[in-house]
Design an enzyme around this catalytic site. Structure first.
Site, PDB file in Angstrom:
ATOM      1  N   ARG A 173       2.129   0.380  -6.114  1.00  0.00           N
ATOM      2  CA  ARG A 173       2.403  -0.473  -4.953  1.00  0.00           C
ATOM      3  C   ARG A 173       1.173  -1.259  -4.523  1.00  0.00           C
ATOM      4  NH1 ARG A 173       6.891   1.360  -1.812  1.00  0.00           N
ATOM      5  NH2 ARG A 173       5.974   0.255  -0.081  1.00  0.00           N
ATOM      6  N   ASN A 222       0.092   1.037   6.397  1.00  0.00           N
ATOM      7  CA  ASN A 222       0.641  -0.046   5.573  1.00  0.00           C
ATOM      8  C   ASN A 222       1.104  -1.134   6.527  1.00  0.00           C
ATOM      9  OD1 ASN A 222       0.356   1.648   3.429  1.00  0.00           O
ATOM     10  ND2 ASN A 222       2.541   1.941   3.036  1.00  0.00           N
ATOM     11  N   GLY A 223       0.836  -2.378   6.216  1.00  0.00           N
ATOM     12  CA  GLY A 223       1.311  -3.464   7.084  1.00  0.00           C
ATOM     13  C   GLY A 223       0.145  -4.290   7.610  1.00  0.00           C
ATOM     14  N   HIS A 244       9.633 -35.416 -17.892  1.00  0.00           N
ATOM     15  CA  HIS A 244       9.058 -35.968 -16.669  1.00  0.00           C
ATOM     16  C   HIS A 244       7.750 -35.280 -16.299  1.00  0.00           C
ATOM     17  CE1 HIS A 244      12.720 -38.241 -16.195  1.00  0.00           C
ATOM     18  NE2 HIS A 244      13.381 -37.129 -16.466  1.00  0.00           N
ATOM     19  N   TRP A 290      -3.836  -2.104  -0.954  1.00  0.00           N
ATOM     20  CA  TRP A 290      -3.787  -3.434  -1.545  1.00  0.00           C
ATOM     21  C   TRP A 290      -4.278  -4.363  -0.440  1.00  0.00           C
ATOM     22  CZ3 TRP A 290      -1.402  -8.170  -0.704  1.00  0.00           C
ATOM     23  CH2 TRP A 290      -1.299  -9.019  -1.807  1.00  0.00           C
ATOM     24  N   LYS A 328       4.136  -4.291  -6.219  1.00  0.00           N
ATOM     25  CA  LYS A 328       5.562  -4.128  -6.517  1.00  0.00           C
ATOM     26  C   LYS A 328       6.416  -4.543  -5.342  1.00  0.00           C
ATOM     27  CE  LYS A 328       9.009  -2.721  -8.977  1.00  0.00           C
ATOM     28  NZ  LYS A 328       9.357  -3.742  -9.978  1.00  0.00           N
ATOM     29  N   LYS A 330       7.438 -13.648 -16.157  1.00  0.00           N
ATOM     30  CA  LYS A 330       7.053 -12.376 -16.781  1.00  0.00           C
ATOM     31  C   LYS A 330       5.732 -12.528 -17.512  1.00  0.00           C
ATOM     32  CE  LYS A 330       8.907 -10.302 -15.039  1.00  0.00           C
ATOM     33  NZ  LYS A 330       9.828 -10.312 -14.008  1.00  0.00           N
ATOM     34  N   GLU A 381      12.314 -17.157 -15.378  1.00  0.00           N
ATOM     35  CA  GLU A 381      12.005 -15.725 -15.337  1.00  0.00           C
ATOM     36  C   GLU A 381      11.120 -15.327 -16.528  1.00  0.00           C
ATOM     37  OE1 GLU A 381      12.056 -13.436 -13.256  1.00  0.00           O
ATOM     38  OE2 GLU A 381      12.084 -11.571 -14.385  1.00  0.00           O
ATOM     39  N   CYS A 438       0.859  -1.184   0.000  1.00  0.00           N
ATOM     40  CA  CYS A 438       0.000   0.000   0.000  1.00  0.00           C
ATOM     41  C   CYS A 438       0.893   1.230   0.000  1.00  0.00           C
ATOM     42  CB  CYS A 438      -0.868   0.008   1.238  1.00  0.00           C
ATOM     43  SG  CYS A 438      -1.722  -1.532   1.523  1.00  0.00           S
ATOM     44  N   GLU A 484       2.730 -13.042 -15.056  1.00  0.00           N
ATOM     45  CA  GLU A 484       2.460 -11.853 -14.240  1.00  0.00           C
ATOM     46  C   GLU A 484       1.607 -10.828 -14.986  1.00  0.00           C
ATOM     47  OE1 GLU A 484       6.101 -10.736 -11.257  1.00  0.00           O
ATOM     48  OE2 GLU A 484       6.580 -10.641 -13.370  1.00  0.00           O
TER      49      GLU A 484
END
Ligand code: G6P
Length: 610
Positions: free
Chosen positions: A27, A101-102, A506, A75, A605, A487, A483, A2, A490
């Site tokens: 964020r 925030n938290g 496998h 968030w 983020k 990407k 990665e 947040c 996401e």
């Protein structure tokens, strides 16, 4: 996660707060809100679900003149995203207002306690419990009530609080969630991230753990939790507004992908000594013996930073022969890891605020390890809590999907590898070869960005409606496959898996049919023949192969459906090149699918909750 912005001063502050929130929106962005003092010292609150434009629709002209206020982008953690659950929250009697925030871990018990005393709760949030606790503890002085309340809660917070009885102040505090105080000319600011206030001041104070700041229009007082006065360091931010704007690109992510020619250079600047075949990393300089004598290196990280760490393992083991382990920070912190003398723990984090990574380094420190950090955000909590470390100097990364920070992290790991290897058995000639090859990477990245995008756009057109993608690579290109897949999922919401190419047999091979695009990172290296066999296996099952290959490789044209060429380099540097087309591919697919590239759904983020 947040975001918080606030101001107390003599200037109208609504637009400053709203613009600051927009910079923080990346964020966390399921809802937002502001609280302002009016001329009668009443608190006015406006909140909206969704993007900040939704909040702006509620802001009538009359609000613009007010000079004290706090704002928040949320968030969701406790309570669904909704207008009701958006911050700011006010206390039971409405006289206190707070942004947070938290997470307050013991909020349920406090809620019960306050309910018993007749307090009323309107939301499902842990934050509302905290602001009501402050009301409960208020005896005429806001900072004292905040302090008493913070002593009673468990969890993490960055908060800004206002009280109707004391309109001349904003009280802020932090534990585990970043808070900075901005020193302005006509007033003072609070923010969770410097980008929110950089347009107004570059002079900031990073609030320390368990510190409380009392902001008035012309003073800032910082106290520790025992109310002892602290003399803060006022730092000048080395960040321009332009650096955090889009710079002509449609999205921050694209800008950040294209910045990589420069950011990789910045990660090496002043550190690479080509003639001596060596590296100087200032932050590690006083600890070289730790690295020289390390029996083991343990990386802790999350997400993309974890992929960078995996590459660190490959290169460090090859060149330094020091055993390396790569740990998900969230697992490491809870699984009672073995840490021995002469183990070196290194946290990798773009934001420097990821809760699990922070907890992992605290755990490692408790067990006596020396802990180093590789961070991007200067002054971040991880940067400050580690024994020493180096910055990757990628500049502000705004796109939620990490791109330039990844290549900068990998560049620093390459530097670290050369540095440690030279302290061990690597000759200056070999060191020089590696250093030279590394110094040529930015130009090669530039060439990839210039030459491959058109082909990538065509490929994106072709596969944008696929439901699944598989990414394969071997050796150094295996973490690249992970990665690349990350990407894509996401930002385009296409399911994608990264796999070591041989491991495909496998399991994932069962998924391959004519509808399955398979991205194979098949650069010319020691594994080339083997990965060509893997391509044959995919083709034999009608899969569609998109190959990332080395310039000059004509053979692969006859095997793959599409080929994207990248320049040749030393094997351990290949990931710095092979990831670039994969970043671009995910970007273009996401744009074509109409996705919000910079702010993908459900992601944040900086994940400051566990
Ligand atoms: C979030 C971000 C990722 C990032 C990860 C770790 O999930 O969306 O892009 O890789 O956190 O973050 P850090 O700041 O510690 O590198």
């Amino acid at each position: 996660m947040c975001g918080i912005v606030g101001y107390i001063g003599t200037k109208p502050c609504l637009s400053m707060i709203i613009n600051g929130l927009k910079r923080l929106e990346y964020r966390g962005y399921d809802s937002s809100g502001v609280a302002l003092f009016n001329e009668n010292n009443e608190i006015l609150i406006r909140k909206a679900k969704g993007k900040i434009v939704e909040l702006e629709k509620l802001l009538d002209k009359g609000l613009e003149k007010h000079v004290v206020g706090i704002g928040h982008t949320r968030w969701a953690t406790h309570g669904v995203p909704s207008t009701l659950n958006a911050h700011p929250h006010n206390s039971s009697n409405g006289k206190f207002v707070l942004v947070h925030n938290g997470i307050i871990e013991n909020y349920a018990a406090i809620r019960e306690f306050l309910l018993g005393k007749g307090f009323v709760f309107r939301t499902d949030t842990d934050t509302e419990v905290l602001v009501s606790l402050i009301e409960n503890n208020y005896e005429g002085n806001l900072e004292k009530a905040v302090r008493k309340s913070l002593k009673e809660i468990r969890g993490t917070y960055g908060i800004a609080v206002m009280a109707e009885n004391e309109p001349e102040k904003i009280v802020v505090a932090r534990r585990g969630s970043p808070i900075i105080v901005g020193v302005g000319e006509d007033g003072n600011f609070v923010a969770s991230d410097p980008s929110a206030i950089i347009a107004h001041t570059k002079n900031v104070i990073y609030l320390g753990e368990d510190e409380i700041a009392i902001l008035t229009k012309d003073s800032i007082n910082i106290l520790n939790i025992d109310f002892e006065r602290i003399t803060p360091d006022v730092l000048e931010l080395d960040m321009t507004l332009e650096a955090i704007e889009k710079g002509g690109f449609d999205h921050f992510m694209k800008k950040e992908i294209f910045e990589q020619t420069q950011t990789i250079k910045d990660a090496m600047r002043g550190r690479l000594m080509i003639d001596e075949g060596n590296v100087r990393l200032g932050g590690f300089q006083d600890h070289l013996d730790k690295f020289r004598n390390a029996k083991r290196i343990i990386f802790v990280a999350c997400g993309t930073s974890w992929h960078a760490a995996l590459l660190g393992e490959y290169m460090l083991e090859k060149y330094t022969r020091i055993p390396v382990e790569v740990e998900y920070a969230s697992e490491f912190r809870y699984r009672e890891p073995v840490i021995q003398q002469d183990d070196v723990v290194i946290a990798i984090s773009q934001s420097g605020e990821t809760a699990d990574t922070l907890a992992a380094i605290r755990e490692a420190k408790t067990k006596g390890a020396t802990v180093f950090g590789i961070c991007n955000v200067v002054g971040s909590t991880i940067a400050r809590e580690t024994d020493a470390g180096v910055y990757v100097h990628a500049g502000p990364e705004i796109g939620v999907a990490s791109t330039k920070a990844f290549t900068s992290q990998v560049t620093v790991l390459c530097l670290m590898t050369i540095m440690i290897a030279r302290m061990k058995s690597m000759s200056s000639i070999q060191g020089s070869d590696l250093a030279k090859a590394l110094s040529r990477i930015p130009d090669k990245v530039g060439r990839i960005l210039e030459t491959t995008e058109n082909e990538i756009i065509k490929i994106a057109e072709h596969y944008k409606d696929a439901s699944n993608f598989l990414y394969l690579g071997r050796g150094y290109n295996f973490p690249v496959a992970l990665e690349g897949a990350l990407k894509l999922k996401e930002i385009s919401y296409i399911h994608a898996e990264g796999y070591p190419a041989a491991e495909m047999k496998h399991g994932p091979i069962a998924l391959i049919d004519k509808n399955m695009p398979v991205v194979v990172v098949a650069t010319r290296d020691g594994m080339y023949e083997k990965i060509i066999s893997n391509i044959e296996e995919v083709k034999a099952r009608d899969g569609k192969v998109i190959a990332i290959a080395t310039e000059g490789d004509e053979t692969i044209k006859g095997k793959a459906d599409h080929v994207i060429y990248i320049p040749d380099t030393l094997r351990f540097l290949t990931p710095l090149l092979s990831i670039i087309p994969l970043q671009l591919l995910s970007y273009h697919i996401a744009v074509m699918r109409g996705c919000n590239v910079d702010q993908p759904r459900n992601l944040a983020k900086s994940v400051t909750v566990e």
